[in-house]
Write a protein that holds these residues in place. Sequence first.
Motif, short mmCIF file in Angstrom:
data_model
loop_
_atom_site.label_atom_id
_atom_site.label_comp_id
_atom_site.label_asym_id
_atom_site.label_seq_id
_atom_site.Cartn_x
_atom_site.Cartn_y
_atom_site.Cartn_z
N THR A 81 1.19 -1.15 -0.03
CA THR A 81 -0.12 0.21 0.26
C THR A 81 0.46 1.12 -0.23
OG1 THR A 81 -1.40 1.20 1.44
CG2 THR A 81 0.07 -0.13 2.85
N THR A 82 0.17 2.18 -0.64
CA THR A 82 0.88 3.90 0.24
C THR A 82 0.82 4.38 0.71
OG1 THR A 82 -0.63 4.58 -1.35
CG2 THR A 82 1.15 3.86 -2.88
N ALA A 83 -0.10 3.47 1.48
CA ALA A 83 -0.03 4.21 2.80
C ALA A 83 -0.64 4.01 3.97
CB ALA A 83 -1.77 5.26 2.63
N PRO A 84 0.90 2.98 4.67
CA PRO A 84 0.42 1.87 5.73
C PRO A 84 -0.06 2.84 6.53
CG PRO A 84 2.93 2.68 5.27
CD PRO A 84 1.84 2.64 3.77
N ASP A 85 -0.90 2.09 7.41
CA ASP A 85 -1.03 2.34 9.04
C ASP A 85 0.22 2.42 10.06
OD1 ASP A 85 -0.97 -0.51 9.08
OD2 ASP A 85 -3.18 0.35 9.72
N PHE A 86 1.23 2.30 9.43
CA PHE A 86 2.73 2.02 10.59
C PHE A 86 3.88 3.35 9.76
CE2 PHE A 86 2.78 -1.54 8.00
CZ PHE A 86 3.14 -1.87 7.13
N GLY A 87 4.57 3.45 10.84
CA GLY A 87 5.42 4.40 10.62
C GLY A 87 6.45 3.91 9.62
N PRO A 88 7.38 5.49 9.67
CA PRO A 88 8.79 4.56 8.36
C PRO A 88 10.01 3.25 9.40
CG PRO A 88 8.98 6.90 9.47
CD PRO A 88 7.85 6.05 9.91
N ASP A 89 9.94 3.98 10.77
CA ASP A 89 10.82 2.65 11.91
C ASP A 89 10.11 0.97 11.51
OD1 ASP A 89 12.32 4.86 12.02
OD2 ASP A 89 11.67 4.93 14.08
N GLU A 90 8.86 1.16 11.73
CA GLU A 90 7.93 -0.27 11.15
C GLU A 90 7.96 -0.76 10.28
OE1 GLU A 90 6.39 -3.89 12.49
OE2 GLU A 90 7.33 -2.31 13.97
N TRP A 91 8.02 0.12 9.20
CA TRP A 91 8.56 0.05 7.36
C TRP A 91 9.02 -0.72 6.75
CZ3 TRP A 91 10.75 0.79 3.06
CH2 TRP A 91 10.32 1.05 1.88
N ILE A 92 10.43 0.37 7.48
CA ILE A 92 12.02 -0.68 6.68
C ILE A 92 11.94 -1.78 8.24
CG2 ILE A 92 12.97 0.41 9.08
CD1 ILE A 92 13.60 0.63 5.25
N ARG A 93 11.54 -2.08 9.37
CA ARG A 93 11.74 -3.11 10.06
C ARG A 93 10.94 -4.55 9.17
NH1 ARG A 93 9.45 -6.55 12.91
NH2 ARG A 93 7.44 -6.20 12.33
N ARG A 94 9.73 -4.09 8.77
CA ARG A 94 9.23 -5.61 7.67
C ARG A 94 9.71 -5.48 6.84
NH1 ARG A 94 2.26 -4.52 9.72
NH2 ARG A 94 2.75 -3.77 11.54
N LEU A 95 9.93 -4.24 6.09
CA LEU A 95 10.83 -4.90 4.87
C LEU A 95 12.11 -5.69 4.74
CD1 LEU A 95 10.58 -4.67 1.88
CD2 LEU A 95 11.93 -1.87 2.26
N GLY A 96 12.77 -5.41 6.29
CA GLY A 96 13.83 -5.99 6.04
C GLY A 96 13.75 -7.72 6.90
#
Length: 420
Positions: A178-193
């Motif tokens: 999604t282009t609008a996740p309901d979590f912030g950048p730190d959580e986004w990069i954690r999940r990508l990792g």
Amino acid sequence: MSGTWDSKGGWATQGRAEEHAPASGGGLSAAGLDRMREVLAGPVESGAVPGLVALVGRGDETHVEVMGTLSAGGDEPMRRDTIFRMASATKPVTAAAAMVLVEECRLRLDDPVDPWLPELADRRVLRSLDAPLDDTVPAHRPITLRDLLTFTFGFGAVLAAPDTYPVQVAIRELGLDTTAPDFGPDEWIRRLGELPLMRQPGELWQYHTGSDVLGVLIARVAGQPFETFLRERILDPLGMKDTGFHVPEDKIHRLPVCYAHDPGTGALTVWDEAAGGKYSKPPVFAAGGDGLVSTADDYHAFYRMLLGKGTLGGVRVLSRASVELMTGDRLTPAQKTEKDAFGDHFGRHGGYGFGMAVRTHRRDLASPGQFGWDGGLGTSAYADPAEGLVGVLLTQTAQDSPDTPNLIRDFWTAAYQTLA
């Protein structure tokens, strides 16, 4: 680009040119501008797009066409300062922000980004795109800033039907589709990792995700939110007062309704309202890949800065060398394989620089050396150094049917006829 915008805001996709010739003399042709007006009026009058703002600028001359309404069947007219959802046209602005940090020697193009993004350290790589997530090999090397800027860091949009491969299922389950996740950048990069790479770093151009990672990286290196850094170092110096990641309440009346197309009938359907919609409040995650809203005049300023080799109105934002690096083709033929397989969407330009396409051949009226990018929600912005031309077309209608892509192509055909 072609594809479908889903309810989450996800996009489901169905010679070197840096040696630019000097800009030619002359301004804009009155007859050419009349022709452009006629070309643009057709889709608005037919209802294919409710409205648009189109700008062409050359030297000291700027011409703007404003047509239609803010909503289909509505009475409120488009305005020159209407604010549009820029979608992937965000990417060049994000790349410029990264280059500011390079110039300050806070980032280096070929250094690993691991110190700033430890979530992406010690990567594993899928043995093949269709492999299970645990069928991996070690990455040959760390991810670098150059990899992110050129979309070659090993992860990106999968150009296949949803859930074709296990990695697509995992992306969806982690909320990264999604282009609008309901979590912030730190959580986004954690999940990508949590996910393996799809390709070895530096192996292949893969669309989109690199720009979102850049936004996280810029914020961590700068020690401030991505939007704050962008505003202080790019937007405010260029006078881009209506550009940001949301539309404030006192400007929300300038944001049009955004439309996609019904996949069965092709009819316009509301994808995002203005008041109370996705862009009416600050996002939890300011996406460097597709998060900006802006106006035709603001984007004109950004591309005039790039045409000016980093300077606009006596204000220097980037060095000449950085602009030339950004706007030249930085991919090898092998890295372009997937990009060029989608010739009318990603490959028609020939090359790719930092966050933007670069024209390396004369396929249509655009000169080799033209650079810029489009947005899937109906936006397009490019500059042509050989002609000294900037063009910006903004609509509120997604590129998920032939209508909007055809309008964009016709705009550029007409724009080159405005050259005096």
